[in-house]
Structure formats: structure tokens, C-alpha cells
Scaffold this motif. Structure first.
Motif, mmCIF file in Angstrom:
data_model
loop_
_atom_site.group_PDB
_atom_site.id
_atom_site.type_symbol
_atom_site.label_atom_id
_atom_site.label_comp_id
_atom_site.label_asym_id
_atom_site.label_seq_id
_atom_site.Cartn_x
_atom_site.Cartn_y
_atom_site.Cartn_z
ATOM 1 N N VAL A 1 -18.163 33.215 -10.168
ATOM 2 C CA VAL A 1 -19.400 32.452 -9.999
ATOM 3 C C VAL A 1 -19.349 31.156 -10.802
ATOM 4 C CG1 VAL A 1 -21.889 32.469 -10.461
ATOM 5 C CG2 VAL A 1 -20.786 34.480 -9.440
ATOM 6 N N HIS A 2 -18.817 31.220 -12.008
ATOM 7 C CA HIS A 2 -18.657 30.037 -12.860
ATOM 8 C C HIS A 2 -17.805 28.985 -12.150
ATOM 9 C CE1 HIS A 2 -16.463 27.971 -16.261
ATOM 10 N NE2 HIS A 2 -17.684 27.890 -16.753
ATOM 11 N N GLY A 3 -16.691 29.410 -11.573
ATOM 12 C CA GLY A 3 -15.836 28.478 -10.849
ATOM 13 C C GLY A 3 -16.500 27.929 -9.607
ATOM 14 N N ARG A 4 -17.239 28.778 -8.920
ATOM 15 C CA ARG A 4 -17.955 28.346 -7.721
ATOM 16 C C ARG A 4 -19.009 27.301 -8.069
ATOM 17 N NH1 ARG A 4 -17.792 27.395 -2.359
ATOM 18 N NH2 ARG A 4 -19.593 28.235 -1.205
ATOM 19 N N ALA A 5 -19.720 27.522 -9.174
ATOM 20 C CA ALA A 5 -20.698 26.524 -9.624
ATOM 21 C C ALA A 5 -20.003 25.224 -10.002
ATOM 22 C CB ALA A 5 -21.487 27.075 -10.811
ATOM 23 N N GLY A 6 -18.831 25.334 -10.615
ATOM 24 C CA GLY A 6 -18.058 24.141 -10.946
ATOM 25 C C GLY A 6 -17.636 23.374 -9.707
ATOM 26 N N ASP A 7 -17.271 24.098 -8.662
ATOM 27 C CA ASP A 7 -16.884 23.442 -7.414
ATOM 28 C C ASP A 7 -18.075 22.725 -6.786
ATOM 29 O OD1 ASP A 7 -14.275 24.320 -7.649
ATOM 30 O OD2 ASP A 7 -14.569 26.087 -6.372
ATOM 31 N N ARG A 8 -19.230 23.349 -6.834
ATOM 32 C CA ARG A 8 -20.431 22.715 -6.286
ATOM 33 C C ARG A 8 -20.836 21.489 -7.117
ATOM 34 N NH1 ARG A 8 -23.552 25.018 -2.480
ATOM 35 N NH2 ARG A 8 -22.936 27.056 -1.661
ATOM 36 N N ALA A 9 -20.689 21.594 -8.442
ATOM 37 C CA ALA A 9 -21.005 20.452 -9.306
ATOM 38 C C ALA A 9 -20.066 19.282 -9.018
ATOM 39 C CB ALA A 9 -20.914 20.863 -10.771
ATOM 40 N N THR B 1 -26.160 24.196 -11.610
ATOM 41 C CA THR B 1 -25.781 24.496 -10.226
ATOM 42 C C THR B 1 -25.763 25.994 -9.960
ATOM 43 O OG1 THR B 1 -24.403 22.492 -10.236
ATOM 44 C CG2 THR B 1 -24.025 24.016 -8.446
ATOM 45 N N LEU B 2 -25.833 26.810 -10.999
ATOM 46 C CA LEU B 2 -25.793 28.256 -10.817
ATOM 47 C C LEU B 2 -26.855 28.777 -9.842
ATOM 48 C CD1 LEU B 2 -24.982 29.488 -14.449
ATOM 49 C CD2 LEU B 2 -23.538 29.777 -12.414
ATOM 50 N N THR C 1 -11.564 30.162 -7.703
ATOM 51 C CA THR C 1 -12.564 29.102 -7.707
ATOM 52 C C THR C 1 -12.383 28.234 -8.952
ATOM 53 O OG1 THR C 1 -14.167 30.499 -8.888
ATOM 54 C CG2 THR C 1 -14.239 30.519 -6.468
ATOM 55 N N GLY C 2 -13.030 27.069 -8.947
ATOM 56 C CA GLY C 2 -12.936 26.166 -10.099
ATOM 57 C C GLY C 2 -12.047 24.972 -9.821
ATOM 58 N N ASN C 3 -12.096 23.986 -10.719
ATOM 59 C CA ASN C 3 -11.380 22.727 -10.505
ATOM 60 C C ASN C 3 -11.169 21.997 -11.820
ATOM 61 O OD1 ASN C 3 -13.746 20.665 -10.908
ATOM 62 N ND2 ASN C 3 -14.568 22.273 -9.581
#
Length: 288
Positions: free
Chosen positions: A252-260, A277-278, A214-216
Motif C-alpha cells: 500500500v505504501h508503494g502504491r500510494a507512492g506511485d499515485r503521488a 494519497t493513502l 509497487t513504489g518508485n
């Protein structure tokens, strides 16, 4: 090397009992901040709160405390002795040791700065710690000059370097096999290593190696690492095993980054957007 998934993270997350109270969900301490670097510890604290921690304490230099106090509504900053440059001194050791003794986990490093006094404070605090500790940012820089203490630290440690910090810790840049590099280091020093970057690798002291997907690139901004450190701290303080806490937090950090990024775009998103976004990740991906 095992690729992290939502399912694997879900199995690790601790339950949240309906009759739980603040103490049930962990008490954690963040040590950081200096004049000119007031945002880093606050971001870490916000991330720890959003991670579900019951009580978040934040120890900062005395002159930084008013800024942190204004920025923190849920976390609890407190002032500590500082030098003429607004950095913590060795006089902070005793109050930090006392505060840490009542916590379930600690984080040392966000915005801490560098000085000879900090090079003495950080190793001594690690040696005195009884609870698990996350070492990030300038905490890693101080540790890199005292690597000999790792064999004497009794508390579980999670180190969170990017490539440059890993070079300072290990003496060389990571090669193409980042999983092997991270695993060799973690096993040699009996710690959990989070080697940050594209496809972050998490390695445990007993040969466990996980890779994140996850993440970007929108997360490649100052403050993202502080948010990650605070999230690792949060899960650690809630009772997760160190390698699982680190791995789950990275996913989870990367997933929140993807959603942001979906909401704000890669260019305009910020680490604060990630932290805010967490709750969506906890609710929509884990129903909690």
C-alpha cells in the motif's frame, strides 16, 4: 518467494464493522523524536492515522513536545523525560511501559537519535512489551548493539532496516539473494524482517517470503521510511498478523507512492504527499 498483489493484500485486510468505535480500530504508541528530528515521528503518526487506526499516541522528548503538538491534529503527543541534548532518557521507561500496556501495537525509532541512555532504554522497553512492536530507524541502531535480547523478547517484532541498518544488525551487507538473506535472518531471530529497497522483501519467522513491486524512485527521500513504519504499525494495531501487516503495508505504501508520483512527479513528490494519497489507495484499490 511470493510476489505481492492487490488481490493478496485485499484478502488480508481486516473488516471494519459499521458499529465500530475508536477502540475497535486499534490503539497504538509511537516512541521517537529528538531535537533536530521532529518530523519523523509526526510523519509516522500521520501515516498511522491514514492507515485507519482509532487512536494514535506519540511519546516524544519534553522539548520536542510543543512542536509535535502543533503538527498533530489527530494523533496525541505527550512529553517524556529527556537529556541535555533533547533525547529520551531511561526515566521514560516507566511511563512508556504503562502507556504501551494499554495499546495494541507499538513503534520505536523514528527520529529517536542515538545515545548511551537510549541504548539501554530501547532493549528494556522491548523486553517489557506485551504487544507487537515495530522497530525502525534509530530503534534498530540501539537494537544492533544488543542483539542478544532477541531470544528473550516475548512480543512479536517487525524490524524494518534498509541495507546499512541490516548490516549493523547482521554483521554483513545483504548479497544478491535478498530473499534468502532476509529469510535466514527472520528465521534465526524469530521476527518479521522488512528489508527495504528496490523490490522490498518481507520475510517471516516460519519461512514466509514476499516481494513487493509497487513504489518508485521518487520515494527515495527522508521520511518515506517513517511513513512506512507508521502504516505497518496501523495495520498491526488493527489486528493483522505481523507478516501480513508488514507485507500489506509495504504494498500500500508503494502504491500510494506511485499515485503521488503521478500527481506530483518523481522529483517534486514528498513523503507527506505519499501519506495524503493513502485515502485514494484505500478507496480506489480496496473500496474502503
Amino acid at each position: 518467494m511470493i510476489v505481492l498483489t492487490r488481490e493478496s493484500v485485499s484478502k488480508w485486510l481486516p473488516e471494519r464493522p459499521e458499529d465500530g468505535h475508536k477502540g475497535t480500530f486499534g490503539k497504538v504508541l509511537i516512541v521517537g523524536g529528538s531535537v533536530g528530528y521532529t518530523g519523523a515521528p509526526v510523519l509516522a503518526a500521520r501515516s498511522a492515522v491514514r492507515g485507519g487506526t482509532g487512536l494514535v499516541f506519540l511519546g516524544v522528548p519534553r522539548s520536542v513536545w510543543p512542536v509535535s503538538a502543533v503538527k498533530c491534529d489527530e494523533a496525541m503527543p505527550f512529553p517524556l523525560p529527556e537529556d541535555e541534548n533533547g533525547k529520551l532518557t531511561e526515566a521514560a521507561l516507566e511511563p512508556l511501559t504503562e502507556r504501551l500496556s494499554g495499546c495494541d501495537a507499538g513503534l520505536i525509532g523514528p527520529g529517536l537519535g542515538q545515545s548511551e541512555s537510549l541504548d539501554r532504554l530501547v532493549p528494556e522497553l522491548l523486553l517489557r512489551a506485551k504487544c507487537p512492536i515495530v522497530v525502525d530507524a534509530d530503534g534498530l541502531n540501539a537494537l544492533s548493539r544488543h542483539m542478544d535480547i532477541l531470544g528473550r523478547v516475548s512480543a512479536p517484532l517487525i524490524l524494518t532496516p534498509h541495507d546499512g541498518e541490516f548490516c549493523r544488525l547482521s554483521g554483513h551487507w545483504p548479497g544478491t539473494d535478498r530473499g534468502r538473506e532476509a529469510s535466514d535472518f527472520a528465521q534465526a531471530h524469530r521476527c518479521v524482517l522488512v528489508l527495504k529497497g528496490h523490490r522490498t522483501v518481507i520475510a517471516g519467522p516460519y519461512g514466509q517470503v514476499f516481494q513487493n513491486t509497487t513504489g518508485n524512485q521518487g520515494m527515495a527521500k527522508g521520511g518515506s521510511g517513517d511513513a512506512l513504519a507508521g502504516l505497518i504499525l496501523s495495520l498491526l494495531g488493527q489486528g493483522m498478523e505481523p507478516v501480513q501487516a508488514a507485507s500489506a503495508a509495504v504494498w500500500v505504501h508503494g502504491r500510494a507512492g506511485d499515485r503521488a508520483a503521478e500527481a506530483k512527479g518523481f522529483r517534486g513528490m514528498t513523503p507527506s504527499d505519499l501519506v495524503e494519497t493513502l485515502p485514494e489507495v484505500w478507496l480506489e484499490d480496496f473500496h474502503c
